[in-house]
Design a protein around this motif. Structure first.
Motif, short mmCIF file in Angstrom:
data_model
loop_
_atom_site.label_atom_id
_atom_site.label_comp_id
_atom_site.label_asym_id
_atom_site.label_seq_id
_atom_site.Cartn_x
_atom_site.Cartn_y
_atom_site.Cartn_z
N LEU A 1 8.59 2.38 -42.41
CA LEU A 1 9.45 1.51 -42.78
C LEU A 1 8.96 0.60 -43.98
CD1 LEU A 1 10.51 0.14 -39.16
CD2 LEU A 1 11.68 1.75 -40.56
N PRO A 2 9.94 0.09 -45.01
CA PRO A 2 9.63 -0.59 -45.95
C PRO A 2 9.32 -2.12 -45.45
CG PRO A 2 11.83 -0.15 -45.77
CD PRO A 2 11.23 0.44 -44.89
N LEU A 3 8.84 -2.81 -46.69
CA LEU A 3 8.67 -4.35 -46.46
C LEU A 3 9.84 -5.28 -46.70
CD1 LEU A 3 6.55 -6.69 -45.57
CD2 LEU A 3 5.78 -6.60 -47.85
N LYS A 4 10.18 -6.30 -45.96
CA LYS A 4 11.31 -7.29 -46.23
C LYS A 4 10.48 -8.78 -46.27
CE LYS A 4 16.00 -8.77 -45.86
NZ LYS A 4 17.18 -8.48 -45.19
N VAL A 5 10.69 -9.51 -47.25
CA VAL A 5 10.15 -10.84 -47.07
C VAL A 5 11.35 -11.88 -46.65
CG1 VAL A 5 8.77 -12.55 -48.35
CG2 VAL A 5 8.38 -10.21 -48.76
N LEU A 6 11.07 -12.61 -45.68
CA LEU A 6 12.14 -13.63 -45.38
C LEU A 6 11.41 -15.03 -45.62
CD1 LEU A 6 13.36 -12.35 -42.11
CD2 LEU A 6 14.20 -11.77 -44.17
N GLY A 7 12.49 -15.95 -45.67
CA GLY A 7 12.36 -17.19 -46.24
C GLY A 7 11.75 -18.38 -45.20
N PHE B 1 14.12 -8.91 -50.13
CA PHE B 1 13.66 -10.28 -50.26
C PHE B 1 15.04 -10.77 -49.77
CE2 PHE B 1 10.73 -8.76 -53.32
CZ PHE B 1 9.62 -9.32 -53.11
N SER B 2 14.88 -11.91 -48.97
CA SER B 2 16.10 -12.84 -48.75
C SER B 2 16.11 -13.73 -49.82
CB SER B 2 15.91 -13.74 -47.27
OG SER B 2 14.63 -14.65 -47.51
N LYS B 3 17.34 -14.26 -49.91
CA LYS B 3 17.57 -15.25 -51.29
C LYS B 3 16.57 -16.42 -51.18
CE LYS B 3 21.32 -17.56 -53.36
NZ LYS B 3 22.58 -18.46 -53.38
N SER B 4 16.50 -17.10 -50.05
CA SER B 4 15.56 -18.10 -49.76
C SER B 4 14.22 -17.81 -49.98
CB SER B 4 15.68 -18.91 -48.51
OG SER B 4 15.29 -17.99 -47.25
N ALA B 5 13.56 -16.70 -49.73
CA ALA B 5 12.49 -16.12 -49.96
C ALA B 5 11.94 -15.94 -51.40
CB ALA B 5 12.08 -14.89 -49.35
N SER B 6 12.98 -15.37 -51.96
CA SER B 6 12.62 -15.38 -53.62
C SER B 6 12.65 -16.51 -54.23
CB SER B 6 13.75 -14.47 -54.20
OG SER B 6 14.86 -14.74 -53.76
#
Length: 195
Positions: free
Chosen positions: A135-141, A156-161
């Protein structure tokens, strides 16, 4: 005296025992038995009704019911509740990403450090064993970030970026598996047809 006699007897047995050859292979005694011929008269012991009882559905040739049939009443497999999600065998509850929050990145990484899935696994921030390896990586905020980090992930979630950029960090979106859409599929078919 007893030991010598036992040794000589063992030697004699070894001599008389025939070695395995291709021409003398046979099943072990008792492992193969003749098929029981049922319904061939009373003398055979299985005459008359051939072990099927007197009459009825199960006594007929081709008789019997399907597995789970309970004579027309609601069977057990219909009476029991069905489970939703992973427990019921559905893919709805199975995750698509290895997920990490920006607050966790701030705690575990130093200034100007590069954040990747491999780095997170090495620091044991996330567990990528078994199915998670693919599974790939996803960053949350969730949480706060106060360090300048270079974060590389597929999503990336919008808040995380926004939080990473506000802290002076860099957001690098890696190419992941592309989601199938009908519009893109039709466009690719049209392009192939034109060429």
């Amino acid at each position: 005296m007893v030991v010598v006699r036992a040794a000589t007897e063992a030697a004699k047995e070894g001599e008389t025992e025939e070695r395995f050859r291709l021409n003398n292979l046979s099943p072990a005694p008792g492992s193969k038995r003749a098929k029981k011929r049922i319904g061939r008269g009373y003398g055979a012991g299985q005459g008359g009704s051939a072990g099927k009882g007197m009459r009825g559905q199960n006594a007929r040739s081709g008789g019997g019911t399907r597995p789970g049939f309970e004579g027309g009443q609601n069977p057990l497999y219909r009476r029991l509740p069905k489970l939703k999600g992973i427990a019921g065998g559905m893919g709805a509850g199975v995750k698509d990403y290895n997920v990490v929050n920006v607050g966790v990145l701030s705690e575990n990484f130093a200034e100007n450090e590069e954040v990747t899935l491999e780095a997170l696994a090495e620091k044991r921030v996330i567990d990528v064993s078994g199915r998670e390896r693919s599974l790939p990586l996803k960053v949350l905020g969730d949480g706060e970030i106060d360090k300048k980090l270079v974060v590389k992930a597929v999503a990336f979630s919008k808040s995380a970026s926004e939080k990473i950029a506000a802290a002076g960090g860099e957001v690098v979106t890696l190419p992941g598996r592309k989601k199938w859409t009908r519009a893109e599929h039709e466009a690719s078919k049209k392009a192939q047809g034109d060429s």
